[in-house]
Design a protein around this motif. Structure first.
Motif, short mmCIF file in Angstrom:
data_model
loop_
_atom_site.label_atom_id
_atom_site.label_comp_id
_atom_site.label_asym_id
_atom_site.label_seq_id
_atom_site.Cartn_x
_atom_site.Cartn_y
_atom_site.Cartn_z
N LEU A 1 18.58 -2.49 -3.71
CA LEU A 1 17.55 -1.60 -3.19
C LEU A 1 16.20 -1.90 -3.83
N MET A 2 16.17 -2.09 -5.14
CA MET A 2 14.92 -2.42 -5.82
C MET A 2 14.37 -3.76 -5.34
N LEU A 3 15.26 -4.71 -5.11
CA LEU A 3 14.83 -6.00 -4.60
C LEU A 3 14.26 -5.88 -3.19
N ALA A 4 14.90 -5.07 -2.35
CA ALA A 4 14.40 -4.85 -0.99
C ALA A 4 13.04 -4.16 -1.01
N MET A 5 12.86 -3.18 -1.90
CA MET A 5 11.57 -2.49 -2.01
C MET A 5 10.49 -3.45 -2.50
N LEU A 6 10.83 -4.32 -3.45
CA LEU A 6 9.87 -5.28 -3.96
C LEU A 6 9.43 -6.26 -2.88
N VAL A 7 10.37 -6.75 -2.09
CA VAL A 7 10.04 -7.68 -1.01
C VAL A 7 9.19 -6.98 0.05
N THR A 8 9.54 -5.75 0.40
CA THR A 8 8.77 -5.00 1.39
C THR A 8 7.36 -4.75 0.91
N PHE A 9 7.21 -4.33 -0.34
CA PHE A 9 5.88 -4.09 -0.89
C PHE A 9 5.07 -5.38 -0.94
N ALA A 10 5.69 -6.47 -1.35
CA ALA A 10 4.98 -7.74 -1.43
C ALA A 10 4.52 -8.20 -0.04
N ALA A 11 5.36 -8.01 0.98
CA ALA A 11 4.98 -8.39 2.35
C ALA A 11 3.81 -7.55 2.84
N LEU A 12 3.85 -6.24 2.59
CA LEU A 12 2.75 -5.38 3.00
C LEU A 12 1.47 -5.70 2.23
N LEU B 1 -3.76 -1.41 1.73
CA LEU B 1 -2.43 -0.92 1.37
C LEU B 1 -2.61 0.35 0.55
N GLU B 2 -2.73 1.45 1.24
CA GLU B 2 -2.92 2.74 0.61
C GLU B 2 -1.57 3.45 0.52
N PRO B 3 -1.48 4.47 -0.28
CA PRO B 3 -0.18 5.15 -0.45
C PRO B 3 0.44 5.65 0.86
N GLU B 4 -0.38 6.03 1.83
CA GLU B 4 0.18 6.52 3.09
C GLU B 4 0.91 5.42 3.84
N LEU B 5 0.48 4.19 3.66
CA LEU B 5 1.13 3.08 4.36
C LEU B 5 2.43 2.66 3.69
N LEU B 6 2.70 3.20 2.53
CA LEU B 6 3.94 2.85 1.84
C LEU B 6 5.10 3.76 2.23
N LEU B 7 4.90 4.65 3.19
CA LEU B 7 5.98 5.52 3.64
C LEU B 7 7.07 4.79 4.44
N PRO B 8 6.75 3.78 5.26
CA PRO B 8 7.84 3.10 5.99
C PRO B 8 8.93 2.49 5.12
N VAL C 1 -5.51 -3.68 -2.04
CA VAL C 1 -4.32 -2.93 -2.41
C VAL C 1 -4.77 -1.74 -3.25
N GLY C 2 -4.36 -0.55 -2.87
CA GLY C 2 -4.70 0.65 -3.61
C GLY C 2 -5.94 1.33 -3.06
N GLU C 3 -6.34 2.38 -3.75
CA GLU C 3 -7.52 3.13 -3.33
C GLU C 3 -8.76 2.27 -3.60
N GLN C 4 -9.64 2.19 -2.62
CA GLN C 4 -10.83 1.36 -2.74
C GLN C 4 -12.07 2.17 -3.13
N GLU C 5 -12.08 3.43 -2.81
CA GLU C 5 -13.23 4.26 -3.15
C GLU C 5 -12.78 5.68 -3.40
N VAL C 6 -13.52 6.35 -4.24
CA VAL C 6 -13.26 7.75 -4.54
C VAL C 6 -14.54 8.51 -4.25
N ALA D 1 -2.15 -6.95 3.80
CA ALA D 1 -3.41 -6.30 3.46
C ALA D 1 -4.41 -7.30 2.89
N LEU D 2 -3.97 -8.14 1.99
CA LEU D 2 -4.88 -9.12 1.40
C LEU D 2 -5.25 -10.22 2.40
N GLY D 3 -4.32 -10.59 3.28
CA GLY D 3 -4.60 -11.61 4.28
C GLY D 3 -5.60 -11.17 5.33
N SER D 4 -5.70 -9.86 5.54
CA SER D 4 -6.67 -9.35 6.52
C SER D 4 -8.04 -9.10 5.90
#
Length: 148
Positions: free
Chosen positions: A110-121, A57-64, A132-137, A125-128
């Motif tokens: 709207l905040m509740l919808a964003m929270l549910v969407t982020f939690a599902a994504l 779950l990287e920042p680019e995937l949070l665009l949808p 969550v977040g950047e893994q390496e720099v 990510a964790l199920g696969s």
């Protein structure tokens, strides 16, 4: 001729009622969005398991979720014409309080919808097996040995 002064109701009761009414108004759209989110997350998770792939779950995937943020205000104010607030004259509160309560209720949904969407994504990510977040720099050496 003056209109009668509305009764003074506490703003928190107006806000609670608008939150409830807005929630009922968004029920159909919320159910459709929830079904679409469930379908997308299920397909993504099964595809990740099938092809042994880890999702992050990287920042680019949070665009949808931005589509949710862009379309929700239209769903909140559907059926209300912008310059015809005759219904606000019939409420036992000031028009301005009723309008700001509706705006705040829409923002809360709207905040509740964003929270549910982020939690599902994040669950996908964790199920696969990803994270969550950047893994390496990576540090890249520039010209002349300077790190950038």
């Amino acid at each position: 001729m003056y209109s009668p002064e509305p009764r003074a109701l506490p703003f928190r009761s107006i806000l609670a009622e608008q939150f409830r009414v807005t929630g009922f108004a968004l029920l159909r759209e919320g159910a459709l969005a929830g079904a679409a989110l469930t379908l997308i997350c299920t397909i993504s998770l099964f595809a990740a398991w099938r092809y042994d792939e880890r999702l992050f779950l990287e920042p680019e995937l949070l665009l949808p979720p931005l589509f949710v943020a862009a379309l929700l205000p239209f769903a909140v104010w559907k059926g209300d014409r912008p310059f015809d607030r005759a219904i606000l004259w019939t409420l036992p509160v000031h028009r301005q309080q009723a309008a700001i309560a509706k705006v705040l209720a829409g923002a809360a949904w709207l905040m509740l919808a964003m929270l549910v969407t982020f939690a599902a994504l994040a669950l996908v990510a964790l199920g696969s097996g990803g994270g969550v977040g950047e893994q390496e720099v990576r540090i890249v050496e520039g010209v002349g040995g300077a790190l950038t």
